[in-house]
Design a protein around this motif. Structure first.
Motif, PDB file in Angstrom:
ATOM      1  N   VAL A  97       0.843  -1.196   0.000  1.00  0.00           N
ATOM      2  CA  VAL A  97       0.000   0.000   0.000  1.00  0.00           C
ATOM      3  C   VAL A  97       0.877   1.244   0.000  1.00  0.00           C
ATOM      4  O   VAL A  97       0.541   2.257  -0.615  1.00  0.00           O
ATOM      5  N   VAL A 107       0.490   4.501  -2.410  1.00  0.00           N
ATOM      6  CA  VAL A 107       0.345   5.869  -1.903  1.00  0.00           C
ATOM      7  C   VAL A 107       1.405   6.772  -2.524  1.00  0.00           C
ATOM      8  O   VAL A 107       1.107   7.865  -3.027  1.00  0.00           O
ATOM      9  N   HIS A 136      -4.699  14.128  -5.665  1.00  0.00           N
ATOM     10  CA  HIS A 136      -3.945  12.931  -5.277  1.00  0.00           C
ATOM     11  C   HIS A 136      -2.594  13.333  -4.682  1.00  0.00           C
ATOM     12  O   HIS A 136      -2.137  12.723  -3.705  1.00  0.00           O
ATOM     13  N   ALA A 182      -1.083  12.430  -0.957  1.00  0.00           N
ATOM     14  CA  ALA A 182       0.223  11.801  -0.742  1.00  0.00           C
ATOM     15  C   ALA A 182       1.109  12.669   0.150  1.00  0.00           C
ATOM     16  O   ALA A 182       1.830  12.160   1.020  1.00  0.00           O
ATOM     17  N   ALA A 224      -0.166  12.410   3.708  1.00  0.00           N
ATOM     18  CA  ALA A 224       0.213  11.114   4.270  1.00  0.00           C
ATOM     19  C   ALA A 224       1.682  11.105   4.663  1.00  0.00           C
ATOM     20  O   ALA A 224       2.057  10.569   5.719  1.00  0.00           O
ATOM     21  N   PRO A 255      -8.451   8.236   5.653  1.00  0.00           N
ATOM     22  CA  PRO A 255      -7.548   7.706   4.622  1.00  0.00           C
ATOM     23  C   PRO A 255      -6.144   8.294   4.707  1.00  0.00           C
ATOM     24  O   PRO A 255      -5.172   7.623   4.323  1.00  0.00           O
ATOM     25  N   SER A 282      -2.930   5.838   4.936  1.00  0.00           N
ATOM     26  CA  SER A 282      -1.797   5.993   4.021  1.00  0.00           C
ATOM     27  C   SER A 282      -0.510   6.254   4.789  1.00  0.00           C
ATOM     28  O   SER A 282       0.561   5.726   4.445  1.00  0.00           O
ATOM     29  N   GLN A 305      -0.010  -5.324   4.379  1.00  0.00           N
ATOM     30  CA  GLN A 305       0.053  -4.434   3.216  1.00  0.00           C
ATOM     31  C   GLN A 305      -0.076  -5.220   1.914  1.00  0.00           C
ATOM     32  O   GLN A 305      -0.755  -4.784   0.969  1.00  0.00           O
ATOM     33  N   TRP A 349     -11.956   1.702  -0.640  1.00  0.00           N
ATOM     34  CA  TRP A 349     -10.763   2.549  -0.674  1.00  0.00           C
ATOM     35  C   TRP A 349      -9.607   1.881  -1.422  1.00  0.00           C
ATOM     36  O   TRP A 349      -8.955   2.508  -2.269  1.00  0.00           O
ATOM     37  N   LEU A 388      -7.475   3.211  -4.702  1.00  0.00           N
ATOM     38  CA  LEU A 388      -6.045   3.503  -4.596  1.00  0.00           C
ATOM     39  C   LEU A 388      -5.257   2.739  -5.656  1.00  0.00           C
ATOM     40  O   LEU A 388      -4.354   3.291  -6.303  1.00  0.00           O
TER      41      LEU A 388
END
Length: 549
Positions: free
Chosen positions: A8, A12, A32, A36, A39, A67, A71, A174, A212, A216
């Motif tokens: 994951v 991300v 997006h 990122a 995160a 989320p 992330s 993950q 989700w 992603l």
């Protein structure tokens, strides 16, 4: 999709420099790239607050912070425990401490839930506080680095509800979450220009794994709803131009209960994916909204899954894949094929219904600190789902209920799920639940709770007209409620219904033995013919008692 990204964290980080819209929430929109970047900042903060491979709890509604922290945890090699906000007091504290959360991400509106709880070693971080903003500020320029993560790192600890005992925290790594996202994105043809509407609670595996994660994996956007709202559903779908959503439990029935409008098909939604809608409601949803619902089956822990495919018979979930069998839980022998009469009624439920078991390789990754429950799942080296099914001669599987949804009436085993599917056709019913109540002598009686309009004479006539309703399937008792009691994930609160039985405050109608008509249950009935017989004992359900899972 990014087939070479196996964590994951890589998915991300792959959204860096992607300046398309990536997340919508109420009046807020993030690209997006901004997701990122957010995160990465939280991952950097997390690295300074907790050691690698530690756990954090998230006690939030579906806000952007959810989320973002999922992330961030992926980038930091940390696991997220989704904390159910409907839990209270010692039960809530138990969930937080059981998953060994060093940090609890929450919001000020949730702080009263934590008042008076002993949470030693747990740091609270309300996301709508000045302290939180100050903590994040030094990390604003952080970039996402997926190198710390491996496919084997724990990422999710999500609680699965059980009929007995405390909820169990299932582990999802993950690698498994990334693979699930890629698989679902491929199955449903998710594109980068799609928008996934996340209205189911993100502390539950459905919203994260089935909504989700595929977004992603495909580079699609997500739109968040703080909490599910039937009245706000279409407005949100139109506002965000959502194309995909997931559901569990009674969500579809709530949507169908809203007032029909001429513009119900005026939207971009093309697909809904979930469980427990039922064939009747799925067909009604498609007729009204023009949206196909794909009903799938998957155990929360990932140990077994059944996919619908073209040609699947009405009422079936899908064809059994390699390793999936229906076994008698006592003998471990395969149950014989299900036989249906011309009206579609299962005629050999006694022998055909058993537990769905995966005897092949499966991605079940265990429970956190619960070896007993894990061993129960892995009996004989196989994965036991705890769910009841039957399988026809062509290999198609029919869901027959959870492990504690089996009824035994006059020596015959019946499926609560199959009876529910029949009763769902009753015109006045917005929602239906079927469950067992003790017979005053031995075994069970069938009880139904109906939310909506109920006419006792009309209901009795409806039952007589159903060709697939067996002679012992007709409910002995019918409880009538305005709204079906549900859990935080919109699943029927069956444990509460079973516990109250016909001794409840709502109106209950019953059909005395030998009669076809229903009449109102009175206190005299409860204390007279329905009182338990002295010395009677409940019969064991031939090895199909609910198991502790």
């Amino acid at each position: 999709m990014e087939p070479n990204r196996h964590t994951v964290a890589e998915l991300v980080a792959g959204r860096w420099d992607d300046h398309r819209p990536g997340l919508w929430f109420e009046g807020q929109a993030l690209t997006h790239h901004e997701v990122a970047r957010g995160a990465a900042a939280r991952a950097a903060l997390l690295a300074d607050l907790a050691p690698p491979r530690s756990h954090i709890g998230v006690l939030l509604d579906n806000t952007p912070e959810y989320p973002l922290w999922l992330s961030a945890a992926a980038l930091a090699g940390t696991a997220v425990a989704g904390i159910n906000p409907t839990r209270r007091g010692p039960e809530l504290a138990r969930d937080i401490l059981h998953t060994e959360c060093r940090i609890l991400i929450t919001e000020r509106a949730r702080l009263p839930l934590l008042d008076g709880l002993e949470l030693p070693g747990v740091r609270l971080l309300p996301t709508d506080s000045a302290e939180y903003d100050a903590l994040l500020a030094p990390y604003a320029d952080a970039r996402p680095d997926p190198c710390l993560a491996t496919p084997h790192d724990r990422l999710l600890l999500y609680f699965t509800s059980g009929s007995t005992g405390a909820p169990k925290a299932a582990i999802c790594t993950q690698g498994r979450l990334a693979a699930a996202g890629r698989s679902l994105a491929g199955q449903f043809g998710v594109r980068p220009d799609d928008v996934h509407y996340i209205c189911m609670p993100m502390f539950h595996g459905n919203a994260v794994i089935a909504d989700w994660a595929p977004a992603l994996a495909a580079g699609a956007a997500v739109a968040l709803r703080r909490r599910f709202s039937a009245s706000g559903f279409l407005a949100d779908v139109r506002r965000y131009r959502a194309t995909y959503f997931t559901y569990v439990g009674r969500a579809i029935q709530y949507l169908l209960a809203t007032e029909p409008r001429p513009d119900d098909r005026d939207h971009a939604l093309r697909l809904g994916f979930g469980t427990e809608a039922g064939a009747v409601d799925a067909a009604a949803f498609e007729r009204r909204f023009g949206v196909r619902l794909v009903e799938g089956y998957g155990s929360s822990e990932g140990g077994a899954a059944v996919q619908w495919s073209p040609g699947t018979p009405p009422g079936a979930v899908g064809r059994a894949g390699p390793g999936l069998v229906v076994l008698d839980p006592q003998t471990c022998a395969e149950c014989p094929p299900a036989l249906f009469d011309a009206g579609g009624r299962l005629v050999n439920g006694d022998e055909a219904i058993g537990e769905l078991v995966n005897r092949g390789p499966n991605p079940f990754e265990g429970y956190w600190r619960n070896p007993e429950a894990e061993a129960e799942r892995r009996r004989e080296g196989w994965y036991w789902t705890g769910d009841l099914f039957c399988r026809d001669a062509d290999g198609y599987l029919y869901f027959a209920g959870r492990g504690d949804d089996r009824l035994r009436v006059d020596g015959e085993n019946l499926s609560a799920a199959m009876i529910e599917n029949i009763l769902a056709r009753y015109e006045g019913a917005d929602a239906v639940a079927v469950y067992a109540v003790p017979d005053p002598v031995t075994g069970d009686q069938v009880m139904a709770t109906v939310a909506g309009e109920f006419d006792p004479a009309g209901f009795a006539g409806f039952l007589l007209a159903q060709p697939d309703l067996g002679t012992k399937m007709a409910p002995r008792f019918v409880r009538v409620v305005e709204r079906m009691p549900v859990t935080a994930t919109n699943k029927i609160h069956r444990a509460g219904l079973r516990k109250e039985g016909f001794r409840c405050s709502d109106p209950v109608w019953w059909r005395p033995p030998g009669e076809q008509r229903y009449r109102r249950l009175t206190p005299e009935d409860v204390e007279g013919p329905l009182a338990p017989t002295a010395g009677a004992s409940r019969v064991r359900r031939q090895g199909l008692e609910p198991r502790t899972r």
